[in-house]
Design an enzyme around this catalytic site. Structure first.
Site, PDB file in Angstrom:
ATOM      1  N   LYS A  13       0.835  -1.218   0.000  1.00 65.76           N
ATOM      2  CA  LYS A  13       0.000   0.000   0.000  1.00 65.76           C
ATOM      3  C   LYS A  13       0.864   1.260   0.000  1.00 65.76           C
ATOM      4  CE  LYS A  13      -2.116  -0.996   3.913  1.00 65.76           C
ATOM      5  NZ  LYS A  13      -1.462  -2.275   4.266  1.00 65.76           N
ATOM      6  N   ARG A  88      -9.542   0.592   8.870  1.00 67.37           N
ATOM      7  CA  ARG A  88      -9.058  -0.757   9.164  1.00 67.37           C
ATOM      8  C   ARG A  88     -10.089  -1.594   9.895  1.00 67.37           C
ATOM      9  NH1 ARG A  88      -3.176   0.238   9.128  1.00 67.37           N
ATOM     10  NH2 ARG A  88      -1.999  -1.605   9.625  1.00 67.37           N
ATOM     11  N   ARG A 127      11.794  -6.341   5.593  1.00 64.67           N
ATOM     12  CA  ARG A 127      11.556  -4.906   5.389  1.00 64.67           C
ATOM     13  C   ARG A 127      12.341  -4.076   6.397  1.00 64.67           C
ATOM     14  NH1 ARG A 127       5.549  -2.528   4.563  1.00 64.67           N
ATOM     15  NH2 ARG A 127       5.206  -2.654   6.787  1.00 64.67           N
ATOM     16  N   ARG A 162      11.294  -2.136  12.178  1.00 66.10           N
ATOM     17  CA  ARG A 162      10.258  -1.591  13.067  1.00 66.10           C
ATOM     18  C   ARG A 162      10.024  -2.511  14.259  1.00 66.10           C
ATOM     19  NH1 ARG A 162       5.408  -0.135   8.926  1.00 66.10           N
ATOM     20  NH2 ARG A 162       4.263  -1.137  10.607  1.00 66.10           N
ATOM     21  N   ARG A 173      -0.249  -9.163  13.630  1.00 67.01           N
ATOM     22  CA  ARG A 173      -0.800  -8.145  12.713  1.00 67.01           C
ATOM     23  C   ARG A 173      -1.580  -8.801  11.573  1.00 67.01           C
ATOM     24  NH1 ARG A 173       4.247  -5.051  10.980  1.00 67.01           N
ATOM     25  NH2 ARG A 173       2.891  -3.792   9.668  1.00 67.01           N
TER      26      ARG A 173
HETATM   27  P1  AMP Z   1       0.876   0.258   9.435  1.00 64.79           P
HETATM   28  O1  AMP Z   1       2.145   1.003   9.251  1.00 64.79           O
HETATM   29  O2  AMP Z   1      -0.248   0.772   8.573  1.00 64.79           O
HETATM   30  O3  AMP Z   1       1.050  -1.233   9.306  1.00 64.79           O
HETATM   31  O4  AMP Z   1       0.395   0.535  10.939  1.00 64.79           O
HETATM   32  C1  AMP Z   1       1.202   0.161  12.038  1.00 64.79           C
HETATM   33  C2  AMP Z   1       0.341   0.016  13.285  1.00 64.79           C
HETATM   34  O5  AMP Z   1      -0.323   1.256  13.569  1.00 64.79           O
HETATM   35  C3  AMP Z   1      -0.788  -0.996  13.172  1.00 64.79           C
HETATM   36  O6  AMP Z   1      -0.339  -2.329  13.435  1.00 64.79           O
HETATM   37  C4  AMP Z   1      -1.741  -0.490  14.241  1.00 64.79           C
HETATM   38  O7  AMP Z   1      -1.288  -0.785  15.536  1.00 64.79           O
HETATM   39  C5  AMP Z   1      -1.629   1.032  14.076  1.00 64.79           C
HETATM   40  N1  AMP Z   1      -2.611   1.542  13.085  1.00 64.79           N
HETATM   41  C6  AMP Z   1      -2.339   2.119  11.883  1.00 64.79           C
HETATM   42  N2  AMP Z   1      -3.462   2.479  11.259  1.00 64.79           N
HETATM   43  C7  AMP Z   1      -4.484   2.136  12.082  1.00 64.79           C
HETATM   44  C8  AMP Z   1      -5.899   2.225  11.998  1.00 64.79           C
HETATM   45  N3  AMP Z   1      -6.516   2.764  10.924  1.00 64.79           N
HETATM   46  N4  AMP Z   1      -6.637   1.765  13.047  1.00 64.79           N
HETATM   47  C9  AMP Z   1      -6.049   1.232  14.133  1.00 64.79           C
HETATM   48  N5  AMP Z   1      -4.723   1.095  14.279  1.00 64.79           N
HETATM   49  C10 AMP Z   1      -3.931   1.536  13.269  1.00 64.79           C
END
Ligand code: AMP
Length: 215
Positions: A13, A88, A127, A162, A173
């Protein structure tokens, strides 16, 4: 253009969003990037979010909706936006529909990037991400290493793994994604906005999006 990008963590994404921003000046809005920035800055939001993020859980909907209600109205979003990592959950999708209706904004499409689980697992474990919260460029130790090991090509900051990219957090996740986020494809299928692209190539995903929205 105005798009939602759906797909598991590691589906691409962020990469696709970055490629699309270069086409027409639409802005990438990544809730993950915003939250990581807040954690790094040690803000209230960051303190509330960190535990959930490190465990691979979702941050509560209220926190995310507060961020997005403001972010979508910032001037740079007027040209267009690519939502990366939001919504999400079904309640987030419902709240977004309401926000967009209030602002009289229409989405061009909701893109579901569909990538096999073994590819996702391999991508996430290899990554690496720039630690500078204003940059967050993505690398991969196998396919896209930085020119100088551990140093971001773009801004010179350290490139790191990360905290939520340990084996346990990744597996959590992906479970969270299957349980809470995958149902969004059905939600947007019903609205007629869904475009599913099954490809591991970001170039192909971008081409399919361009064809759909005529960009
Ligand atoms: P990402 O970089 O998009 O994978 O996001 C990393 C982490 O941020 C996720 O595993 C969640 O803990 C939190 N997160 C990001 N976007 C959301 C969302 N829309 N709703 C809830 N938690 C989020």
């Amino acid at each position: 253009m105005r798009l939602i990008l759906l797909g598991a963590p590691g589906a691409g994404k962020g990469t696709v969003a970055k490629m699309l921003t270069e086409l027409d000046g639409s802005v990438q809005i990544s809730t993950g990037d915003i939250l990581r920035g807040a954690v790094k800055a040690g803000s209230d939001l960051g303190k509330k979010a960190k535990g959930y993020m490190d465990a691979g859980d979702l941050v509560p909907d209220e926190l995310i909706l507060d961020i997005m209600a403001t972010r979508l109205q910032e001037p740079d979003a007027a040209k267009g936006f690519l939502l990366d990592g939001f919504p999400r959950t079904i309640p987030q999708a419902e709240a977004l529909t309401e926000m967009l209706n209030k602002l009289s904004i229409k989405l061009d499409a909701v893109v579901n990037i569909d990538v096999p689980r073994d590819v996702i697992l391999d991508r996430l474990t290899t990554r690496r991400t720039c630690s500078n919260s204003a940059c967050q460029e993505i690398y991969n130790v196998k396919t896209k290493p930085p020119k100088v090991e551990g140093v971001c090509d773009k801004c010179g900051s350290p490139v790191i793994q990360r905290d939520d990219e340990t084996k346990e957090a990744i597996s959590k996740r992906l479970d969270t994604y299957n349980e809470k986020t995958a149902p969004l494809a059905g939600y947007y299928e019903k609205t007629g906005q869904l475009l599913t692209v099954s490809s591991t190539s970001s170039d192909e995903v971008v081409a399919a999006i361009r064809e759909r929205v005529g960009a």
